[in-house]
Motif scaffolding. Sequence first.
Motif, PDB file in Angstrom:
ATOM      1  N   THR A   6       0.808  -1.221   0.000  1.00 60.27           N
ATOM      2  CA  THR A   6       0.000   0.000   0.000  1.00 60.27           C
ATOM      3  C   THR A   6       0.838   1.267   0.000  1.00 60.27           C
ATOM      4  O   THR A   6       1.991   1.281   0.426  1.00 60.27           O
ATOM      5  CB  THR A   6      -0.898   0.050   1.245  1.00 60.27           C
ATOM      6  N   THR A   8       0.588   4.917   1.680  1.00 59.53           N
ATOM      7  CA  THR A   8      -0.194   5.617   2.702  1.00 59.53           C
ATOM      8  C   THR A   8       0.286   7.050   2.869  1.00 59.53           C
ATOM      9  O   THR A   8       1.439   7.386   2.611  1.00 59.53           O
ATOM     10  CB  THR A   8      -0.106   4.912   4.071  1.00 59.53           C
ATOM     11  N   ASP A  11       0.081  10.743   8.678  1.00 54.83           N
ATOM     12  CA  ASP A  11      -0.945  11.297   9.548  1.00 54.83           C
ATOM     13  C   ASP A  11      -0.773  12.791   9.781  1.00 54.83           C
ATOM     14  O   ASP A  11      -1.709  13.556   9.664  1.00 54.83           O
ATOM     15  CB  ASP A  11      -0.899  10.604  10.920  1.00 54.83           C
ATOM     16  N   SER A 113     -10.197   7.657   3.393  1.00 56.55           N
ATOM     17  CA  SER A 113     -10.459   7.167   4.751  1.00 56.55           C
ATOM     18  C   SER A 113      -9.790   5.812   4.936  1.00 56.55           C
ATOM     19  O   SER A 113     -10.264   4.794   4.453  1.00 56.55           O
ATOM     20  CB  SER A 113     -11.972   7.071   4.977  1.00 56.55           C
ATOM     21  N   ARG A 114      -8.665   5.809   5.647  1.00 57.87           N
ATOM     22  CA  ARG A 114      -7.779   4.637   5.675  1.00 57.87           C
ATOM     23  C   ARG A 114      -8.426   3.382   6.252  1.00 57.87           C
ATOM     24  O   ARG A 114      -8.401   2.314   5.648  1.00 57.87           O
ATOM     25  CB  ARG A 114      -6.505   4.978   6.447  1.00 57.87           C
ATOM     26  N   GLU A 115      -9.010   3.534   7.444  1.00 55.95           N
ATOM     27  CA  GLU A 115      -9.612   2.377   8.124  1.00 55.95           C
ATOM     28  C   GLU A 115     -10.684   1.745   7.251  1.00 55.95           C
ATOM     29  O   GLU A 115     -10.724   0.529   7.056  1.00 55.95           O
ATOM     30  CB  GLU A 115     -10.285   2.837   9.427  1.00 55.95           C
ATOM     31  N   HIS A 137      -4.281   4.097  -0.301  1.00 54.64           N
ATOM     32  CA  HIS A 137      -4.764   5.176   0.556  1.00 54.64           C
ATOM     33  C   HIS A 137      -4.274   6.493  -0.024  1.00 54.64           C
ATOM     34  O   HIS A 137      -3.081   6.808   0.036  1.00 54.64           O
ATOM     35  CB  HIS A 137      -4.238   4.990   1.994  1.00 54.64           C
TER      36      HIS A 137
END
Length: 320
Positions: A6, A8, A11, A113-115, A137
């Motif tokens: 992935t 990402t 944050d 929205s990662r989750e 992501h």
Amino acid sequence: MTDYNTITLQDSAETTEFYADVISGLNSKPKTLPSKYFYDEQGSMLFDQICDLDEYYITRTESQIMDRYAHDMARTLGEKIALIELGSGSSRKTRLLLEEVAESTVYMPVDISREHLFKSAEQLAFDFPDLSIKPIHADFTQPIKLDNQIEDDYRKVVYFPGSTIGNFEPEQAVQLLSNISNLVDPDGGLLIGYDLIKDLNILEDAYNDSAGVTAAFNKNLLHRINQELDGNFDLDAFEHQAIFNPEEHRIEMHLISLKKQSVNIGESTFHFEKQESICTEYSHKYSMDSFREMALKAGFHEDRCWTDPNQYFAVCNYRL
Ligand code: AVJ
């Protein structure tokens, strides 16, 4: 556990961008907030609830179209495709398409929205063991990098359902479609779902549901600012409003300040007059002609369109 390769986002970089966008939106006149920030954990859940509302015809109608024509669509797309879905969320409608596509298909859901992305990717991997699934992501309003994730002999097709395109003003929409055409170049395609112009009452009811879910979805943005950016919005001092703008062919969602008030976000203070609005979302509606013209500006040629008997919604395939 699935070993996802992935990409990402950081944050901290995400929070910094959120903060900068909120401050600049609330300093604008009139005040605005970008609709992409609706979709935190809670917002994505509320959006899923919206999709099940009686008044919200969009999801139900698009699902009907997919139910009836996904087989046809999959045949049109062909073998060996990398199916890149922008803003995949729970990938619910996508299931109808994935059931029909060739086994050689690589499915790449892209979501902010990662989750939510990873949870639904894992479930999909379980339900479609023959497909290769590679979640990404990312914020698709920024140029997307897919480096080395797709074999050379695969055709890239972007799947962009749900009328998410409607969130963008015409100029931005053409820009986004151009980014997509660059991404899928040279022999790629675009399968896109968009909402059609219809009776005003049907449109406005879809964004003013009687259960108040859309209002909660809209206000969740203020809650998110309070939580993540140290804000002190009083959620009871703002009211949800959604109206159709007939000149611009769009639903406009607002949060209306019910009184004269000040709100702090970190070190910054914002003043609101009584009845002052924050515009939180545009949701453009199109005719099939206007959409075809817009896509053409980005180099996409209409191939086929599928629609429902009421002509509430359209799913169209484009080639470069
Ligand atoms: C996900 C952008 C298609 O505009 O209808 C639903 C979002 N906003 N109810 C839409 C939304 C309020 C939705 N899109």
